[in-house]
Each structure stands twice: as C-alpha cells, then as structure tokens.
Motif scaffolding. Structure first.
Motif, PDB file in Angstrom:
ATOM      1  N   PHE A 137      23.607  36.499  32.297  1.00 17.87           N
ATOM      2  CA  PHE A 137      23.874  37.041  33.624  1.00 17.87           C
ATOM      3  C   PHE A 137      24.992  36.237  34.287  1.00 17.87           C
ATOM      4  CE2 PHE A 137      23.361  37.391  38.188  1.00 17.87           C
ATOM      5  CZ  PHE A 137      23.101  38.737  38.373  1.00 17.87           C
ATOM      6  N   ASP A 138      25.936  36.954  34.913  1.00 17.06           N
ATOM      7  CA  ASP A 138      27.025  36.321  35.653  1.00 17.06           C
ATOM      8  C   ASP A 138      27.021  36.848  37.083  1.00 17.06           C
ATOM      9  OD1 ASP A 138      28.468  34.847  33.460  1.00 17.06           O
ATOM     10  OD2 ASP A 138      28.583  36.874  32.648  1.00 17.06           O
ATOM     11  N   TYR A 139      27.293  35.937  38.018  1.00 18.74           N
ATOM     12  CA  TYR A 139      27.323  36.297  39.436  1.00 18.74           C
ATOM     13  C   TYR A 139      28.674  35.918  40.017  1.00 18.74           C
ATOM     14  CZ  TYR A 139      25.938  36.599  44.347  1.00 18.74           C
ATOM     15  OH  TYR A 139      25.844  36.928  45.674  1.00 18.74           O
ATOM     16  N   TYR A 140      29.302  36.864  40.736  1.00 17.91           N
ATOM     17  CA  TYR A 140      30.622  36.653  41.296  1.00 17.91           C
ATOM     18  C   TYR A 140      30.580  36.864  42.808  1.00 17.91           C
ATOM     19  CZ  TYR A 140      31.987  37.148  36.406  1.00 17.91           C
ATOM     20  OH  TYR A 140      32.095  36.995  35.049  1.00 17.91           O
ATOM     21  N   GLY A 151      50.372  47.306  52.404  1.00 16.70           N
ATOM     22  CA  GLY A 151      50.683  48.292  53.425  1.00 16.70           C
ATOM     23  C   GLY A 151      49.477  48.506  54.330  1.00 16.70           C
ATOM     24  N   LEU A 152      49.006  49.747  54.418  1.00 17.42           N
ATOM     25  CA  LEU A 152      47.850  50.091  55.249  1.00 17.42           C
ATOM     26  C   LEU A 152      46.544  50.043  54.461  1.00 17.42           C
ATOM     27  CD1 LEU A 152      49.430  53.090  57.195  1.00 17.42           C
ATOM     28  CD2 LEU A 152      49.003  50.776  58.060  1.00 17.42           C
ATOM     29  N   LEU A 153      46.595  49.509  53.251  1.00 18.29           N
ATOM     30  CA  LEU A 153      45.420  49.479  52.381  1.00 18.29           C
ATOM     31  C   LEU A 153      44.857  48.069  52.245  1.00 18.29           C
ATOM     32  CD1 LEU A 153      46.739  51.752  49.492  1.00 18.29           C
ATOM     33  CD2 LEU A 153      45.099  52.405  51.252  1.00 18.29           C
ATOM     34  N   SER A 154      43.529  47.981  52.264  1.00 21.81           N
ATOM     35  CA  SER A 154      42.834  46.748  51.890  1.00 21.81           C
ATOM     36  C   SER A 154      42.310  46.950  50.474  1.00 21.81           C
ATOM     37  CB  SER A 154      41.670  46.471  52.844  1.00 21.81           C
ATOM     38  OG  SER A 154      42.136  46.283  54.159  1.00 21.81           O
ATOM     39  N   ILE A 155      42.674  46.046  49.567  1.00 18.90           N
ATOM     40  CA  ILE A 155      42.344  46.225  48.150  1.00 18.90           C
ATOM     41  C   ILE A 155      41.569  45.009  47.651  1.00 18.90           C
ATOM     42  CG2 ILE A 155      43.277  46.606  45.835  1.00 18.90           C
ATOM     43  CD1 ILE A 155      45.744  47.843  47.101  1.00 18.90           C
ATOM     44  N   LYS A 156      40.531  45.285  46.862  1.00 21.38           N
ATOM     45  CA  LYS A 156      39.720  44.225  46.261  1.00 21.38           C
ATOM     46  C   LYS A 156      39.547  44.559  44.788  1.00 21.38           C
ATOM     47  CE  LYS A 156      35.150  42.054  46.803  1.00 21.38           C
ATOM     48  NZ  LYS A 156      33.927  42.085  47.654  1.00 21.38           N
ATOM     49  N   LEU A 157      39.915  43.622  43.924  1.00 21.47           N
ATOM     50  CA  LEU A 157      39.790  43.813  42.480  1.00 21.47           C
ATOM     51  C   LEU A 157      38.435  43.280  42.027  1.00 21.47           C
ATOM     52  CD1 LEU A 157      40.968  44.679  39.777  1.00 21.47           C
ATOM     53  CD2 LEU A 157      42.132  42.457  39.646  1.00 21.47           C
ATOM     54  N   ILE A 158      37.525  44.183  41.737  1.00 26.33           N
ATOM     55  CA  ILE A 158      36.161  43.814  41.383  1.00 26.33           C
ATOM     56  C   ILE A 158      36.084  43.312  39.945  1.00 26.33           C
ATOM     57  CG2 ILE A 158      33.790  44.674  41.159  1.00 26.33           C
ATOM     58  CD1 ILE A 158      34.621  46.804  43.277  1.00 26.33           C
ATOM     59  N   ALA A 159      36.745  44.029  39.039  1.00 27.28           N
ATOM     60  CA  ALA A 159      36.639  43.680  37.622  1.00 27.28           C
ATOM     61  C   ALA A 159      37.930  44.021  36.897  1.00 27.28           C
ATOM     62  CB  ALA A 159      35.473  44.419  36.982  1.00 27.28           C
ATOM     63  N   GLY A 160      38.226  43.239  35.860  1.00 31.38           N
ATOM     64  CA  GLY A 160      39.336  43.553  34.978  1.00 31.38           C
ATOM     65  C   GLY A 160      40.692  43.239  35.559  1.00 31.38           C
ATOM     66  N   ASN A 161      41.679  44.047  35.170  1.00 31.48           N
ATOM     67  CA  ASN A 161      43.076  43.812  35.533  1.00 31.48           C
ATOM     68  C   ASN A 161      43.683  45.067  36.130  1.00 31.48           C
ATOM     69  OD1 ASN A 161      43.212  41.112  34.190  1.00 31.48           O
ATOM     70  ND2 ASN A 161      42.825  42.353  32.386  1.00 31.48           N
ATOM     71  N   PHE A 163      47.037  46.237  39.290  1.00 29.58           N
ATOM     72  CA  PHE A 163      48.003  45.857  40.318  1.00 29.58           C
ATOM     73  C   PHE A 163      48.602  44.469  40.051  1.00 29.58           C
ATOM     74  CE2 PHE A 163      45.110  48.892  42.270  1.00 29.58           C
ATOM     75  CZ  PHE A 163      45.988  49.799  42.857  1.00 29.58           C
ATOM     76  N   GLY A 164      48.733  44.115  38.784  1.00 27.41           N
ATOM     77  CA  GLY A 164      49.325  42.840  38.421  1.00 27.41           C
ATOM     78  C   GLY A 164      48.438  41.642  38.691  1.00 27.41           C
ATOM     79  N   ARG A 165      47.150  41.867  38.926  1.00 27.93           N
ATOM     80  CA  ARG A 165      46.208  40.780  39.211  1.00 27.93           C
ATOM     81  C   ARG A 165      45.034  40.835  38.254  1.00 27.93           C
ATOM     82  NH1 ARG A 165      47.025  39.478  45.321  1.00 27.93           N
ATOM     83  NH2 ARG A 165      48.845  40.768  45.810  1.00 27.93           N
ATOM     84  N   SER A 166      44.277  39.730  38.218  1.00 28.15           N
ATOM     85  CA  SER A 166      43.137  39.632  37.315  1.00 28.15           C
ATOM     86  C   SER A 166      41.909  39.164  38.074  1.00 28.15           C
ATOM     87  CB  SER A 166      43.432  38.660  36.168  1.00 28.15           C
ATOM     88  OG  SER A 166      44.483  39.138  35.355  1.00 28.15           O
ATOM     89  N   SER A 167      40.785  39.834  37.827  1.00 28.37           N
ATOM     90  CA  SER A 167      39.510  39.418  38.395  1.00 28.37           C
ATOM     91  C   SER A 167      38.861  38.387  37.471  1.00 28.37           C
ATOM     92  CB  SER A 167      38.589  40.632  38.538  1.00 28.37           C
ATOM     93  OG  SER A 167      37.258  40.230  38.830  1.00 28.37           O
ATOM     94  N   PRO A 168      38.066  37.466  38.023  1.00 31.09           N
ATOM     95  CA  PRO A 168      37.310  36.567  37.146  1.00 31.09           C
ATOM     96  C   PRO A 168      36.300  37.318  36.283  1.00 31.09           C
ATOM     97  CG  PRO A 168      36.613  36.315  39.432  1.00 31.09           C
ATOM     98  CD  PRO A 168      37.847  37.155  39.440  1.00 31.09           C
ATOM     99  N   LEU A 169      35.918  38.516  36.700  1.00 35.44           N
ATOM    100  CA  LEU A 169      35.026  39.353  35.892  1.00 35.44           C
ATOM    101  C   LEU A 169      35.898  40.214  34.978  1.00 35.44           C
ATOM    102  CD1 LEU A 169      32.185  41.701  37.283  1.00 35.44           C
ATOM    103  CD2 LEU A 169      33.176  41.789  35.015  1.00 35.44           C
ATOM    104  N   GLN A 170      35.936  39.858  33.702  1.00 38.19           N
ATOM    105  CA  GLN A 170      36.805  40.553  32.756  1.00 38.19           C
ATOM    106  C   GLN A 170      36.070  41.540  31.856  1.00 38.19           C
ATOM    107  OE1 GLN A 170      40.432  40.401  31.991  1.00 38.19           O
ATOM    108  NE2 GLN A 170      40.147  40.011  34.173  1.00 38.19           N
ATOM    109  N   GLY A 171      34.756  41.375  31.671  1.00 39.17           N
ATOM    110  CA  GLY A 171      34.052  42.255  30.761  1.00 39.17           C
ATOM    111  C   GLY A 171      34.418  41.963  29.313  1.00 39.17           C
TER     112      GLY A 171
END
Length: 295
Positions: A137-140, A151-161, A163-171
């Motif tokens: 089990f992993d908790y993030y 711009g007018l968007l709030s973005i959060k990367l939950i998993a994977g890759n 928009f040129g960014r990487s989440s600590p949760l890669q699967g």
C-alpha cells in the motif's frame, strides 16, 4: 457522437449504504489504457446511521486508487495497513498476488454530525509480468502531488506523466490521471500533453469538443490519441485519465483482474474457501456472486 469517440453515462450500483455511479467497464470498452474500473462515489450526505461500510473483500492483479473531494475513508488491509484517506490525497493499494481490505467511514465521523462523501474508486490493471507481485500500500498526501495554474485552469497531476510533469505515483505501466478545474470558461489544448488513450470524466459542469457537449455524470472516451482541444464552462471540474493499453488482453471477474481466466477462477475458489489473507480483527465477509469472467 463522432465514431472515434464513446460517450458513457453513469450506471447506478450499490456501495455499502449509498449508491455510486459506475463508469467503467461497459459493453463497448473494458479498459482505457490500464484503467479497468471507475466508481463515482456521491456526492452523498452521510450521517444519522448512513455511512460507508464496505466489508472485507479480496483483489488480485490490480491496484486500487482512491481519490476524494469530500469526506474521509479509513482503509484497512491484510498486509497491516491502516490509513485514513482525506480529500486531495491518494490511497494506492497494489493487490498483486492477493490482498483483502475494508473501506469504512472512520469512527470520528460517526458521532452524529452530517457530512458529504464524494470521490472516485478506480482500479488499474497490472501488466502480466506484475500480476503476482507481493501486495503493498502507498499513500500520497495531496501536498506531494504536482499542482499548478495554467491560465484559468487549476491542474493537479494525480498519477503518471502529463503536461511535461511527473507524479510520485507512477503505477506499473505508462498512465496518467489529472484533476482539472476551470475558474472561468476557457479552452484546454491537449496537443502533445498526454500519451495513450484518453478519457474525460466530468465531475461537475460541462465540456464541449468536436463531438458536442459532455455533462456532469458522463465520460467521454477518445478511441484515438488525437484528442486535442476541449472547451470548459466556468466552474467545470473534470478528471483526465488513460495511458498506453496493456500489451495483453485482461479479464475482469468480480474484484479480480488477470490476463488468465483460469487465474480468475482460482481466485474465486480461494475466496469461497477462505484461503485469502484476512484483515486483522475483522470477521466480515462479502460472498462472491456467481459470475463468469468477462472478456
């Protein structure tokens, strides 16, 4: 709807003491990338004896991803995990060769005060070579997940890759899951931002793209990787998810996922014969319905 896209409406199903909307799988599409199951929990008012109580049940061959907007869930499993999952955080349990767990409203939320429960329960199928790994089990915490304004968007990367960014949760295979909120009506260009199959789950509000308008409670799946631009109405929140399809077809039987139908039937018999590990101190048991593996 254009013939390179699928529109899915939530179907009602029971989860504990309240109803959920099931989005995946459905008849025309069993998986999007490695994602094989999506339940939309709520929004529902909890309290006065109405709580989440999902008794002890097993999994193999997948990872569960729990993501909440409101409310809390206490996760307990047979490897000894006890974890409170709160809004914005991610619980990621990898079943692998076999695990048992429960999901419940925590004790401190059962003292009479009403609250809203709202979130998603998602299953990610493991690639064949990872299906029998040891469960864990992993908790993030939400603060550890990449979040930014575009711009007018709030973005959060939950998993994977994405928009040129990487989440600590890669699967365990190439995937992505992104939470997007539009403060005002705006356009999002996805060209070159995502790799693989793409699905859009509308949490609230609506989006418009080349095929038409997609409303809250619906999911749009692009069957190609060419989905480029969408228009979001003010106050719209959506989840983008998907990735590269697994190299081998996978099957689903109740809470089990595998490339092998024989493995699914073995897991079914093991659960019926009480051969799975147990959650410490929990004697509840959800019997398996009489089902056959779905192709």
């Amino acid at each position: 709807m254009a013939n390179n896209k699928l529109l899915v409406n939530e179907r009602q199903a029971d989860l504990g003491n309240f109803m959920v909307g099931r989005l995946l799988p459905f008849r025309k599409k069993r998986q999007v990338g490695p994602f094989t199951f999506i339940d939309h929990m709520g929004p529902a008012k909890m309290g006065d004896g109405k709580y989440v109580d999902v008794d002890q049940h097993p999994h193999i061959g997948l990872s569960t991803l729990t993501y909440l907007f409101e409310g809390e869930i206490e996760h307990k499993d047979s490897i000894g995990t006890v974890q409170l999952i709160t809004p914005g955080d991610v619980g990621f349990m990898t079943a692998g060769s076999g695990v048992t767990h429960t999901e419940r409203t925590p004790k401190h939320r059962r003292e009479g005060q009403e609250f809203i429960m709202h979130g998603y329960q998602i299953w990610v199928a493991l690639p064949r070579e990872k299906e029998e790994i040891a469960p864990h089990f992993d908790y993030y915490p939400g603060k550890d997940l990449p979040s930014w304004q575009q711009g007018l968007l709030s973005i959060k990367l939950i998993a994977g890759n994405a928009f040129g960014r990487s989440s600590p949760l890669q699967g365990y295979s190439p995937l992505f899951m992104v939470d997007i909120y539009a403060e005002k009506a705006t356009t999002l260009d996805l060209s070159g931002q995502l790799n693989g199959e793409v699905a859009f789950v509308i949490v609230r509000g609506s989006i418009t793209e080349s095929s038409g308008k997609v409303e809250a409670g619906q999911m749009l799946i692009s069957k190609t990787n060419e989905q480029c631009e969408i228009c979001l109405e003010e106050g719209t929140q959506l989840l983008l998810f998907g990735g590269e399809p697994l190299s081998q077809e996978h099957y689903l039987l109740w809470n089990f996922v595998s490339h092998s139908k024989e493995r699914l039937l073995k897991a079914k018999e093991d659960w019926k014969n009480k051969k799975f590990p147990q959650v410490a101190g929990d004697t509840t048991y959800i019997p398996i319905p009489e089902l056959r593996p779905k192709s």
